[in-house]
Design an enzyme around this catalytic site. Structure first.
Site: not given
Ligand code: PLP
Length: 389
Positions: A176, A204, A235
Site C-alpha cells: 500500500s 490495491h 478503494k
C-alpha cells in the site's frame, strides 16, 4: 493526563504528529479542503468511481428498497437480498467458489486470520504488510514470523523448519505504501510445497490489476484451493466494505468463526447495491485502467529531474522516496501552499528513514494535473535545497 501531553509533544518534535483535514464535497482529483480548492493525489479512488452517478443511483435505489440501517448482524437479520446478490457477483468476478461480505478490509483481515489460526499454528507475513494483517496475526495468538519484503528464500527456510499443525502466509498483493506487487506465484508455489494457506490482501489490486480489473490473482493467472482472497470495496470500487473469497468449505467456516463478521452490525444494504453497480463499471470500462497506465508513465517522465527517486510501479501508487520525516513534511507543506495535496507518509506507517510522498493516481486525473504537480514539486525542491544547512 500529563503522560499523553508529553507523548504528543514528543510526536510533534519528531514531525510525526498526524492531523486530519476537513474535506467538503465529493472525492475526486479536485478537493475542497478547509475551505480551499486543491489538486489532490491522495486518494485510493483509483478508477474515479467514488462519485460516479451510477453508484449514487444504485445507492438511492437500495435505500428505497431496503431503507437505511441493516439493524442487526448478518447472522441475525442483517443479511439482505442485496448482500446475498453482491456475494454471488463478487465470487463470480474473482472466479472463486464463494465470497463473504465484511464491513471493511480491516475487519476482514482480523476475522479471517483469527478464524483460521490459533495457538500452535504459525502465521508468516511480509515485513511491509498492512497493519490489519499484522493485527490479525497478533489477535490469532498463533506464532508470527515476519520475513523481509518479498524475500521468498527466507520464507522458504522459515516454512521448511516449521512443524505447526496449520501454516498461513499472509501478504499484501500490492503493497500500500510502495505500489509494488508481491511475488504471488512464488508464494503460492511455496505454500503448495509446504502445505500452507495463502491469504492475499488485494486492497490495491482489486479493480486495478488483471483483465477487467478482476485483481491480482487474475493478473498472475493463479488458482488454487489454498488461496484465500481478500478484496476491499472502498478503494478502486469507490464504495465501502470488503469481501473474502475462497473455497466453499472455507467460507462456510468463516461464517461460523470469523468474529469480526459475526459480532458486528451488517453494513447498510444500499452499500451492497452500490458495490454491485461498481462491479459492472469496473468490468465494462477498461479505459479507466488504461488511463492509469498512461498517467503513470507520464508521471515518471514528468518527475525525472527531482532530487528524489520515484519508485517503479505499474499500479496506481507512486511513492517519491524522500527519506527523513522533516523533509517530507516540509515538502508536503510547500505543495499545499501551492494548492497541491500529496500525503507525507512517515513511520510507523513505513520503516524509519523511508518517509515518502505517496502520490496516488486516479483515472480522472489529466496530464495537465500531473504537469501542475511536477511544477509544484520542482518549486518545492528548489526552496528546500536553498534553505538546507
Ligand atoms: C486499506 C487497506 C485495508 C483495509 O481496508 P478497509 O476496507 O479500508 O478497512 C487492508 N489491507 C490493505 C493492504 C489496505 O491498503
Amino acid at each position: 493526563m500529563d503522560d499523553f501531553q508529553t507523548a504528543l509533544a514528543d510526536l510533534q518534535a519528531q514531525h510525526l504528529l498526524r492531523q486530519r483535514r476537513i474535506v467538503d464535497g465529493p472525492q475526486g482529483p479536485l478537493l475542497q479542503v478547509d475551505g480551499k480548492s486543491y489538486l489532490a493525489f491522495c486518494s485510493n479512488d483509483y478508477l474515479g468511481l467514488a462519485n460516479h452517478p451510477a453508484l449514487l443511483a444504485a445507492a438511492q435505489a437500495g435505500m428505497q428498497q431496503f431503507g437505511m440501517g441493516a439493524a442487526a448482524s448478518a447472522l441475525i437479520s442483517g443479511h439482505s437480498a442485496a448482500h446475498e446478490m453482491l456475494e454471488q457477483e463478487l465470487a463470480a468476478f474473482v472466479e472463486m467458489p464463494r465470497a463473504l461480505y465484511f464491513s471493511n478490509g480491516y475487519m476482514a483481515n482480523l476475522g479471517v486470520i483469527a478464524a483460521l489460526t490459533g495457538p500452535g499454528d504459525t502465521v508468516f507475513g511480509d515485513r511491509l504488510n498492512h497493519a490489519s494483517l499484522i493485527d490479525g496475526a497478533r489477535l490469532s495468538r498463533a506464532d508470527f514470523k515476519v520475513y523481509p519484503h518479498g524475500d521468498t528464500a527466507t520464507l522458504a527456510r522459515l516454512l521448511a523448519k516449521c512443524h505447526s499443525r496449520r501454516k498461513l502466509v499472509v501478504t499484501d498483493a500490492v503493497f500500500s505504501m510502495d505500489g509494488d506487487i508481491a511475488p504471488l506465484a512464488a508464494l503460492l508455489d511455496l505454500c503448495e510445497r509446504h502445505d500452507a494457506w495463502l491469504l492475499v490482501d488485494d486492497a490495491h489490486g482489486f479493480g486495478v490489476l488483471g483483465t477487467q480489473g478482476r485483481g491480482s490473482l487474475r493478473h498472475f493467472s493463479l488458482r488454487s484451493e489454498r488461496l484465500i482472497y481478500m478484496g476491499t470495496l472502498g478503494k478502486a470500487a469507490g464504495v465501502a466494505g470488503a469481501f473474502v473469497a475462497a473455497s466453499d468449505n472455507l467460507i462456510a467456516w468463516l461464517l461460523q468463526r470469523a468474529r469480526t463478521y459475526m459480532f458486528t452490525t451488517g453494513n447498510p444494504a444500499l452499500l451492497a447495491t452500490a458495490a454491485s453497480a461498481s462491479l459492472k463499471l469496473i468490468a465494462a470500462e477498461p479505459w479507466r485502467r488504461t488511463r492509469l497506465q498512461e498517467l503513470g508513465a507520464y508521471l515518471h517522465q514528468a518527475l525525472r529531474g527531482l532530487p528524489w527517486p520515484l519508485a517503479a510501479s505499474i499500479t496506481a501508487i507512486h511513492p517519491l522516496l524522500v527519506g527523513d520525516n522533516q523533509t517530507v513534511q516540509a515538502l508536503a507543506q510547500l505543495l499545499r501552499a501551492q494548492s497541491v495535496w500529496v500525503p507525507a507518509i512517515c513511520p510507523p506507517t513505513v520503516p524509519r528513514g523511508t518517509a515518502r510522498l505517496r502520490i496516488s493516481l486516479s483515472a480522472l486525473h489529466t496530464e495537465a494535473h500531473i504537469d501542475q504537480l511536477a511544477q509544484a514539486l520542482g518549486a518545492a525542491a528548489t526552496a528546500l535545497t536553498r534553505t538546507a544547512p
